[in-house]
Design a protein around this motif. Structure first.
Motif, mmCIF file in Angstrom:
data_model
loop_
_atom_site.group_PDB
_atom_site.id
_atom_site.type_symbol
_atom_site.label_atom_id
_atom_site.label_comp_id
_atom_site.label_asym_id
_atom_site.label_seq_id
_atom_site.Cartn_x
_atom_site.Cartn_y
_atom_site.Cartn_z
ATOM 1 N N ALA B 250 99.839 57.870 80.440
ATOM 2 C CA ALA B 250 100.748 58.558 78.797
ATOM 3 C C ALA B 250 101.600 59.541 78.645
ATOM 4 O O ALA B 250 102.631 59.310 78.135
ATOM 5 C CB ALA B 250 99.884 57.607 78.036
ATOM 6 N N ALA B 253 104.361 58.888 81.437
ATOM 7 C CA ALA B 253 105.569 57.749 80.757
ATOM 8 C C ALA B 253 106.377 58.778 79.850
ATOM 9 O O ALA B 253 107.446 58.382 79.811
ATOM 10 C CB ALA B 253 104.655 57.323 80.421
ATOM 11 N N ASN B 254 105.940 59.555 78.727
ATOM 12 C CA ASN B 254 106.620 59.818 77.336
ATOM 13 C C ASN B 254 107.676 60.894 77.894
ATOM 14 O O ASN B 254 108.511 60.815 77.160
ATOM 15 C CB ASN B 254 105.155 60.498 76.851
ATOM 16 C CG ASN B 254 104.721 58.894 75.703
ATOM 17 O OD1 ASN B 254 105.459 58.101 76.044
ATOM 18 N ND2 ASN B 254 103.808 59.420 75.055
ATOM 19 N N GLY B 258 109.750 56.796 79.904
ATOM 20 C CA GLY B 258 109.153 55.643 80.748
ATOM 21 C C GLY B 258 108.753 54.519 80.120
ATOM 22 O O GLY B 258 108.088 54.639 78.904
#
Lengths: 428, 451, 284
Positions: B250, B253-254, B258
Motif C-alpha cells: 500500500a 502504491a500510494n 498506483g
C-alpha cells in the motif's frame, strides 16, 4: 420538495487485521490505526490526492484530544487535505451508522462518494483522572495568583492520583455488557453448547475465508499482523467446553465464556461508498448497494428488555417498509457481540408471543437458514473493535453478495451499547 | 543500500588512500534523472564495413539533442570537448579484414571518453551471415565489445546492438537506452533487434504515459523500484504482492499514485483474478512485469521438496500461468503489450545452493524465447532481464566477504542498484522498444559469472 | 408554640458537639417549638456539588431530595437543644417521606419551617418524626417527615405506635449495580454537613457500635431518585424505609418497577440480597 434519490454503491472496503487488546497494536493510537486503514483503502482504489465528498468515522473509546479524530486521520492520510470529515459515535453501531450517513448523502445527491469508517483501541484507551483531581487541576489552571495556585495544589491528595480506568459498563446500570447479555441468555434459555457451536463455526468460517483469499482485498496487514490474531482455526466445541463462564457468574448455570463472547479488540475499518456514476467514471467496481437502514432502541434500564435486543425491533420495521420477509435474504450478518446475542435475536424472531407482544406483529418473523448466517465468520472470530465492526461487516457482506452474483440480498444486524440497534439491507 | 566502498574511494581522503594502495576505484555511475540531457558530452560516430546505419544513428542522436562529431584523429585530438559516447557502425562487414577500421576508429576515440561514457557497437546478427567469413567478422564484434567493456574505466560501458536488414526503425529505443543513464549497470551486453512497427515517439520524459502496468512482487526491493520507475515514466501501476506484504505494498502504491492488489500469484485462481481485476478496473493491461520471486537455498542433496516446489511455483509456473491467462483472454492484453520477466544471473551461470532458483530463472529465459514469436504476431514483446549482484535488503544480510566479492567481480567493480534493473525493464516496456523481443538483458555490470 | 427564625444556616458541627456533650439526662415530652428561615436562596454551586455526589441531574429545578439539605440543619437545632427528649448520638434514621407538591425552581426564594412531632412507641424503643415544610410565595411546595428511632428510649405513656414500614411489590429484577466506594460517607458528609461520625470512617463508626462506616440513608435515597429522575410526575410522594445499614464499601443493586404511575424501588446488597432501602414513589 421531493428530491429524487439513488441507491449508494459500496465500492469496497479496507481494514487492518484486528488485534486482541494489548497485543500487536498496544502502542498504536486510534488515529494511527484509522490513518493506516484509510491509506490502505486509498492504495486499493487509487484515491491518492483525491478529495471525496466526506469521510465519516468514529471511535467509542476516544481521548478528549481526539475530538477531530477523523479529520486528523484524513490529514495524515494520502487523501486530499481538502476532504471534509466528521466524527460520530453510536457505540458498536458506529461503523454501520457512518455508512448509512454517507449513503444517505449520496442518495440525496449531496456528495458523489464518501468513506465510512470506525476505529477503536482498548490498549490505548483514554484514562480519566478522578473527578476530584480533575476539578483541582481546573481550578489550578484558572488560578490567577501564586497563592491561589498553591491553595489549589494543596488540595491534591495521593489517592486522587490513581486514574480511573474506563469500564465496559453501562452507565445507568453499572453492569458490564456481558452481564447484560447473560441476563438475556438466561431469559431466552440459550444453552452453553449452542453458543460454543456458533463460536466454533465463526472461527472455522473465517479461517476458511482467509485461506481461499476472500480477505485479500478487504484486509491490509498492519504492524506485522496479517490476520486477526483472535482467529483460532483449530477451535473446537470440545476445547471450548472446558472454559469457565466469565459473565453472569452469580448464576451457577452461567453459560457465557471468553470464547463465546468477543474479547476486547483493537482495530479499524473503512468502506468506500459512491454513486454508480462516480464508480463507473473511476473504473471502480460496484459490489452492492445500500438499500435501506433502520435504527431502534429499547428500554433496558426499567423496561425489562435486554440491552442488546434493539435489532430485533429494528428489523421488522425495515422489512415492512421494503415489503420483505425475514426469509427473503441470501446472507445474514448478525454481529456476534456474544454468541448468545445472535441466538437470542433469532429465537425472538421465531417466538410468536414475543413478536406479537413486543414487536406488535400478527405472526412471528420466523427462522432463518443458518447456512446463510455469518458465512465468512464474524466478530467471535475476528474480534470486535467496537466502532470498526460495522465497516468490517458492510465490506464483507458487499463482497459476499458480489461473489454470489447480481440480485442477491443481505441483512446486517448490529446491537450496540445503550440498548440500541442498527440494521441495514444490502443488494448486489 | 549505500556502497560504502564506492563512497569511500570517492571521498577526499579515500581517493588519496586508495590511489596510494592501488585499490580498485569503482566509479559513481551516471544514472538517469528526468530532465537531464541524454549524454554529458558529444558523440563521435564511426564506421567499419559498409556502415548502412550511419544516417539512422545521426538522426536519432540529433533528435535527442546530442552533438555528433566527426571521427577523432589518430592522435586523439578532436575539435571539441571530451566525448560522452562512441558509436561504431559495424554493419556491412564482409570479413575479419574490415575490423581493422574498427580498431582505427575506436582506439583514439575511447581515449577521449569521459567518465560514465558509452561505447555502442552496431552490427549485423552473426546468425544471419551469408558466408563463414562474414559470420566470423560479425561474431568478432561480440568479443571486441565485451573486451572493451572490461577495459573501460570510470563507470563507462560497452554494449552491442545487432540490427538485421529491415530492422533499422527499431534502433532508436535501444540505442538511446544504451547511451543514457538508464543503462548505468548494463555492460558487455548484446541485444538483437527485429523488424517491427515502431510507433512515433511521444514525450521522452513520459514514455509510458497512458499505459497500465502490472508489477508483481512490488512491495519491496527490486519490485518496488520497478513500480516507481514505471510510474515515473507515466504508467498507472497495479502493484501486486502477497496479502501478507500488503502494508508495504500500500505504501508503494500510494507513493506512486498506483493501486495495490494483494494476490498470492501461486493460488489456483490467481491468473483469473488478476485478469478480471485488470479488465474490470482498467479495461486491460499494457505492461506486465513478472518480478515476484523467492529463494529457498540449500545444496541439492539437502533440498526438500517444499523448497524446490515453492521456488518453481512462484518464480516460473506463476509467470507461465499468468501470461497464458492473459493471452487466452483475448483482449485484456492490449495491442502492443510488453511483458518483461525477471530472470537472474544464477539462471545463466548457475549458483551453488540455488539449483531450484537457477533452474526456475533459466526456465524464465526459455519461456521468453519460446513466446517471443507469438507476441510478435500481435505487435507485442516479451523479454527477460537478468540482474546480477544488486544491492538490496536481501544482499545486506549476506556475510561481509561474500557480499564484497559478489559486488566487486564485475567490470564496474560494484553492485548494481534496484533502480538499474527497473530502468532496463521500463525501457523494454516502452512502445519504442517494439523491435526488442525474446531478448535476455543482463543488468550485472558485466559480471564475470556466466559471462 | 414558639418559632425561632434564624438568619443563616446553623453550623452543624457545633450542633453535633453540643448535642453530644448534652446527651445525658434527657427526657420528657416533645417540645412544640419550631425553627424557621425565610427568603432562603439556593446556592447553585452547592446544588451542583450535591447533584454530582448523588448522581442527580443538575438543572433549574431542585431534585426532590435537595430541600432536605436546607431543612436538616434547622432540625438539628431542634434535636441538639436540651429540651429535646432524645439524645442525638444513637438516633437512627429509619424512614423518610418527601412530598413534592410542585416542582421547586432553583431560583425560588424559600421559606422553611421545621418541627418535631409524633413521639411514638417502637418495639425496640421510641421514634420521633422531624418534619419540614417549604413554601415559596406563600404556597407550600415541599414537605418531609424523617422518622428517627432511639433504641431503648421510651415514648410518653399513651403514645401511638410507630409507623416505620414502607411496603413494596415484588422487585425481582435488578436494573442497576452500584459500586459504593469507602469514601461515599465522607463525600456526602462534606456536601450535606451531616458529619455524624458513623458515616465518616471505620474507626469513628466503631466508636458508635458499627463494624464499618455506613452510607447516609438520604444519600442512598437521593441516588435511587436519580435512576428514575426523568420519569417522575410533577407532584409525588417519595417514601422510603431504611433497612439494613449499607456498610462501606459495598456493591448494591437497584431494582425498580413501575407501579400506579410511580415506582417501587429497592436497594439491596448485591451478594446477600438483604434490603438496604425499600421505597415507593406515587403521584399526588
Amino acid at each position: 420538495m421531493a428530491t429524487p434519490t439513488r441507491k449508494a454503491a459500496i465500492v469496497g472496503g479496507n481494514r487492518i487485521p484486528f488485534a486482541r487488546s494489548n497485543t500487536a497494536y498496544a502502542q498504536a493510537s486510534n488515529q494511527d490505526m484509522l490513518t493506516a486503514t484509510l491509506d490502505g483503502l486509498v492504495a486499493r482504489f487509487g484515491l491518492q490526492g483525491e478529495s471525496v465528498g466526506e469521510v465519516v468515522a468514529g471511535a467509542v473509546l476516544k481521548h478528549a484530544r481526539d475530538f477531530n479524530l477523523t479529520r486528523e486521520s484524513v490529514l495524515g492520510s494520502q487523501l486530499s487535505p481538502t476532504t471534509p470529515a466528521y466524527d460520530i459515535q453510536q457505540a458498536c453501531g458506529t461503523g454501520l451508522e457512518a455508512a448509512i450517513l454517507v449513503a444517505n448523502k449520496i442518495a440525496l445527491g449531496q456528495i458523489e462518494a464518501g468513506i465510512a469508517g470506525g476505529v477503536d483501541t482498548t490498549s490505548d484507551a483514554p484514562l480519566a483522572v478522578g473527578d476530584d483531581l480533575r476539578r483541582t487541576l481546573i481550578s489550578l489552571n484558572n488560578a490567577k495568583t501564586v497563592a491561589d495556585r498553591l491553595k489549589a495544589l494543596a488540595r491534591i491528595r495521593p489517592g486522587q492520583l490513581v486514574p480511573e480506568i474506563p469500564r465496559n459498563a453501562e452507565p445507568r446500570t453499572g453492569l458490564a455488557m456481558g452481564d447484560h447479555a447473560a441476563i438475556t441468555a438466561k431469559e431466552w434459555q440459550i444453552g452453553r453448547e449452542e453458543q460454543d457451536e456458533l463460536a466454533v463455526l465463526s472461527h472455522q468460517n473465517m479461517a476458511a475465508a482467509y485461506d481461499r483469499g476472500f480477505f485479500d482485498d478487504l484486509v491490509t496487514p498492519y504492524l506485522g499482523l496479517t490476520r486477526d490474531n483472535n482467529l483460532r482455526p483449530d477451535s473446537s466445541v470440545e476445547k471450548l467446553a472446558t472454559l469457565k463462564p466469565v459473565f453472569g457468574t452469580g448464576d451457577p448455570d452461567a453459560t457465557m465464556t471468553a470464547a463465546n463472547s468477543t474479547p476486547l479488540t483493537d482495530g479499524a475499518s473503512a468502506v468506500l461508498l459512491a454513486s454508480d456514476e462516480w464508480a463507473e467514471a473511476k473504473g471502480l467496481p460496484v459490489l452492492a448497494h445500500l438499500v435501506d437502514a433502520q435504527t431502534a432502541a429499547v428500554d433496558y434500564v426499567h423496561g425489562g428488555e435486554g440491552l442488546l435486543m434493539a435489532p430485533v425491533y429494528a428489523v421488522p420495521v425495515m422489512l415492512a417498509r421494503n415489503g420483505l420477509t425475514l426469509q427473503d435474504f441470501d446472507f445474514y450478518e448478525i454481529h456476534e457481540a456474544f454468541a448468545s446475542t445472535v441466538l437470542a435475536t433469532m429465537k425472538a424472531w421465531e417466538d410468536p408471543a414475543y413478536c406479537k407482544g413486543k414487536l406488535g406483529l400478527d405472526a412471528p418473523l420466523g427462522s432463518i437458514d443458518r447456512s446463510k448466517l455469518n458465512v465468512n465468520g464474524s466478530s467471535l472470530a475476528a474480534g470486535h473493535p467496537f466502532a470498526a465492526t460495522g465497516g468490517r461487516i458492510v465490506a464483507q457482506l458487499a463482497k459476499q453478495l458480489h461473489e454470489a452474483g447480481p440480485g442477491k440480498r443481505g441483512l446486517i444486524s448490529i446491537c450496540a451499547a445503550g440498548g440500541q440497534g442498527v440494521v441495514a439491507i444490502l443488494e448486489s | 543500500m549505500s556502497d560504502w566502498y564506492t563512497n569511500f574511494v570517492n571521498s577526499g581522503v579515500g581517493t588519496t588512500i586508495s590511489k596510494q594502495l592501488g585499490l580498485p576505484r569503482p566509479a559513481v555511475l551516471r544514472r538517469y534523472e528526468p530532465g537531464e540531457p541524454l549524454l554529458p558530452g558529444p558523440v563521435v560516430v564511426g564506421t567499419a564495413g559498409g556502415g548502412r546505419l550511419r544516417d539512422t544513428v545521426t538522426a536519432v542522436l540529433r533528435d535527442a539533442g546530442v552533438t555528433v562529431l566527426s571521427p577523432v584523429a589518430a592522435d586523439g585530438s578532436t575539435d571539441g570537448e571530451k566525448l560522452g559516447a562512441v558509436v561504431l557502425d559495424a554493419t556491412g562487414l564482409s570479413g575479419p579484414g574490415d575490423l581493422a577500421a574498427a580498431h582505427d576508429f575506436l582506439a583514439p576515440a575511447i581515449r577521449r571518453l569521459r567518465a560514465s561514457g558509452r561505447v555502442v557497437v552496431l552490427a549485423d546478427p552473426p546468425a544471419q551471415a551469408e558466408t563463414p567469413a562474414q559470420a566470423a567478422a560479425r561474431q568478432a564484434v561480440d568479443g571486441l565489445t565485451r573486451s572493451i567493456g572490461k577495459e573501460l574505466l570510470n563507470g563507462s560501458t560497452a554494449n552491442a546492438i545487432y540490427v538485421p536488414e529491415g530492422a533499422e526503425a527499431s534502433l532508436a529505443s535501444p540505442l538511446t537506452f544504451f547511451l543514457s543513464g538508464r543503462s548505468a549497470y548494463v555492460d558487455g551486453q548484446g541485444v538483437t533487434l527485429a523488424a517491427a512497427d515502431v510507433p512515433a515517439s511521444g514525450d521522452p520524459e513520459k514514455p509510458l504515459a497512458g499505459k497500465v502496468a502490472v508489477v508483481t512482487g512490488a512491495a519491496r526491493g527490486i519490485g518496488a523500484s520497478i513500480a516507481q520507475v514505471v510510474a515515473r515514466d507515466g504508467a498507472h501501476v497495479v502493484a501486486v504482492d502477497i496479502p501478507a506484504a500488503g502494508d508495504s505494498l500500500a505504501k508503494v502504491a500510494n507513493e506512486i499514485g498506483g493501486t495495490a492488489l494483494q494476490l498470492d500469484i501461486t493460488a489456483p485462481d490467481a491468473p483469473q483474478r488478476l485478469v478480471e481485476h485488470l479488465r474490470e478496473r482498467h479495461g486491460g493491461v499494457d505492461i506486465v512485469v513478472h518480478n515476484a520471486g523467492i529463494t529457498r537455498d540449500k545444496l541439492l542433496v539437502n533440498m526438500d521438496a517444499a523448497r524446490w516446489n515453492s521456488v518453481m511455483a512462484v518464480n516460473l509456473q506463476a509467470q507461465l500461468d499468468i501470461t497464458q491467462a492473459l493471452l487466452d483472454d483475448g483482449d485484456v492484453l492490449k495491442p502492443g503489450a510488453r511483458v518483461v520477466s525477471v530472470s537472474s544471473q544464477s539462471g545463466i551461470a548457475g549458483n551453488r545452493g540455488q539449483t531450484n532458483y537457477a533452474a526456475s530463472k533459466a526456465g524464465v529465459i526459455g519461456m521468453v524465447r519460446a513466446w517471443a514469436p507469438r507476441f510478435a504476431e500481435r505487435g507485442a514483446t516479451i523479454n527477460a532481464v537478468a540482474p546480477g549482484f544488486i544491492v538490496t535488503e536481501m544482499t545486506a544480510k549476506m556475510p561481509f566477504g561474500r557480499r564484497e566479492i559478489g559486488s566487486r567481480i564485475n567490470s564496474l567493480s560494484q553492485g548494481g542498484l534496484p533502480v538499474d534493473v527497473a530502468e532496463t525493464i521500463a525501457w523494454l516496456a516502452q512502445p519504442g522498444s517494439a523491435g526488442v523481443n525474446g531478448q535476455v538483458v543482463r543488468v550485472c555490470g558485466q559480471s564475470m559469472l556466466g559471462a | 408554640m414558639a418559632t425561632t427564625t434564624l438568619d443563616a444556616a446553623p453550623n452543624l458541627g457545633a450542633l453535633y458537639a453540643k448535642a453530644t456533650v448534652t446527651a445525658w439526662g434527657r427526657g420528657g415530652a416533645l417540645p412544640d417549638d419550631r425553627v424557621a428561615r425565610t427568603g432562603v436562596e439556593v446556592d447553585r454551586a452547592h446544588l451542583a456539588e450535591y447533584a454530582r455526589v448523588c448522581r442527580l441531574p443538575f438543572g433549574d429545578v431542585l431534585p426532590a431530595t435537595y430541600p432536605h439539605m436546607l431543612a436538616f440543619p434547622l432540625q438539628m437545632v431542634l434535636m441538639s437543644d436540651r429540651a429535646f427528649p432524645l439524645a442525638l448520638p444513637g438516633l437512627v434514621h429509619v424512614r423518610n417521606r418527601i412530598e413534592q407538591l410542585a416542582p421547586v425552581p432553583v431560583a425560588a426564594r424559600l421559606d422553611l419551617e421545621v418541627w418535631a412531632e409524633r413521639f411514638a412507641t417502637h418495639r425496640s424503643g421510641a421514634t420521633v418524626d422531624l418534619c419540614a415544610s417549604v413554601s415559596t410565595g406563600g404556597a407550600e411546595v415541599w414537605r418531609s417527615r424523617s422518622t428517627y428511632l432511639a433504641r431503648g428510649a421510651s415514648a410518653p405513656a399513651g403514645a401511638e405506635a410507630a409507623d416505620v414500614d414502607v411496603h413494596v411489590g415484588a422487585l425481582d429484577r435488578a436494573v442497576a449495580t452500584w459500586r459504593v466506594p469507602d469514601d461515599a460517607g465522607r463525600r456526602y458528609a462534606k456536601v450535606s454537613g451531616d458529619v455524624n461520625p458513623i458515616h465518616l470512617s471505620g474507626l469513628t463508626a466503631k466508636a458508635f457500635g458499627f463494624k464499618r462506616a455506613i452510607a447516609h440513608g438520604m444519600w442512598v435515597k437521593a441516588r435511587a431518585l436519580g435512576a428514575v429522575a426523568n420519569r417522575l410526575p410533577e407532584a409525588f410522594a417519595y417514601d422510603v424505609q431504611f433497612k439494613k445499614p449499607l456498610f462501606l464499601p459495598s456493591t448494591v443493586t437497584l431494582s425498580t418497577a413501575q407501579v400506579d404511575g410511580g415506582w417501587d424501588l429497592a436497594v439491596r446488597n448485591a451478594k446477600s440480597g438483604s434490603d438496604h432501602l425499600l421505597g415507593t414513589i406515587r403521584p399526588q
